[in-house]
Design an enzyme around this catalytic site. Structure first.
Site, short mmCIF file in Angstrom:
data_model
loop_
_atom_site.label_atom_id
_atom_site.label_comp_id
_atom_site.label_asym_id
_atom_site.label_seq_id
_atom_site.Cartn_x
_atom_site.Cartn_y
_atom_site.Cartn_z
N GLU A 60 -81.60 14.32 1.44
CA GLU A 60 -81.49 13.71 0.11
C GLU A 60 -81.20 14.72 -1.00
O GLU A 60 -80.41 14.45 -1.90
CB GLU A 60 -82.81 12.99 -0.17
CG GLU A 60 -82.88 12.19 -1.41
CD GLU A 60 -84.21 11.47 -1.52
OE1 GLU A 60 -84.78 11.48 -2.63
OE2 GLU A 60 -84.70 10.92 -0.52
N ASP A 61 -81.83 15.89 -0.94
CA ASP A 61 -81.77 16.83 -2.06
C ASP A 61 -81.19 18.20 -1.76
O ASP A 61 -81.03 19.01 -2.68
CB ASP A 61 -83.17 17.04 -2.64
CG ASP A 61 -83.72 15.80 -3.30
OD1 ASP A 61 -82.94 14.96 -3.78
OD2 ASP A 61 -84.96 15.66 -3.33
#
Length: 188
Positions: A60-61
């Site tokens: 996700e990041d």
């Protein structure tokens, strides 16, 4: 017992998130990942689940892919991390509300592995928000995309969704923290 594989995952997570801090703070982001992994272990998780706790934001990041994680840590860890992601890391991301509603809706179908990591992730986040609220007051919500109301809605809804899936002690602790956060915000 944890093997050297866990140490490798800790180093990997530290490298992936080396330039990140906790939202609105100077606290290195790795502190959150270590806390989530520790909570996983404290709630009976095994090494794969603890590694997924360290890497739960890698897709996700931090630009990792399920395939790259699977190559190093195996299919189970990669699957857990993917299930704990609210998007695949590509830009543009869907808007906050769409991502969070989708994440909550997916809890019912998540594997037990991912529910454990998700519960520990959300518990640590909620504990951090509550502690920061006590230190700085309502201004803490200015750090978050959804502001006060959206953040409170998200954690309240998450605690409810996880209540039927997460280990009972974890779900109860999350509910206590979220209730404390709701009460503190209401009183402010």
């Amino acid at each position: 017992m944890l093997t050297p594989r866990f140490g490798g995952a800790l180093r990997h997570a530290a490298q992936l998130h080396r330039n990140q801090t906790r939202k609105g703070t100077t606290t290195p982001y790795i502190s959150h990942l270590m806390a989530v992994s520790a909570l996983v272990l404290e709630h009976g998780g095994d090494e794969d689940q603890a590694i997924a706790g360290l890497l739960h934001d890698a897709i996700e990041d931090a630009g990792e892919t399920r395939e790259s994680l699977e190559k190093v840590y195996g299919a189970r860890v990669a699957r857990i991390v993917e299930e704990c992601s609210d998007c695949d890391g590509t830009e543009p991301r869907p808007d906050w509300t769409t991502r969070k509603r989708g994440y909550i809706d997916a809890i019912a179908a998540k594997s037990d592995d991912a529910v454990l990591v998700t519960g520990c992730d959300k518990l640590h986040n909620a504990e951090s928000i509550l502690a920061d609220f006590h230190a700085t007051g309502p201004a803490v919500f200015e750090r978050f995309t959804a502001g006060r109301d959206g953040t409170l809605w998200y954690y309240d809804t998450l605690a409810t969704a996880l209540a039927g899936r997460a280990p009972a002690d974890l779900a109860a602790r999350l509910r206590r923290i979220v209730s404390g956060l709701l009460d503190a915000a209401e009183a402010a």
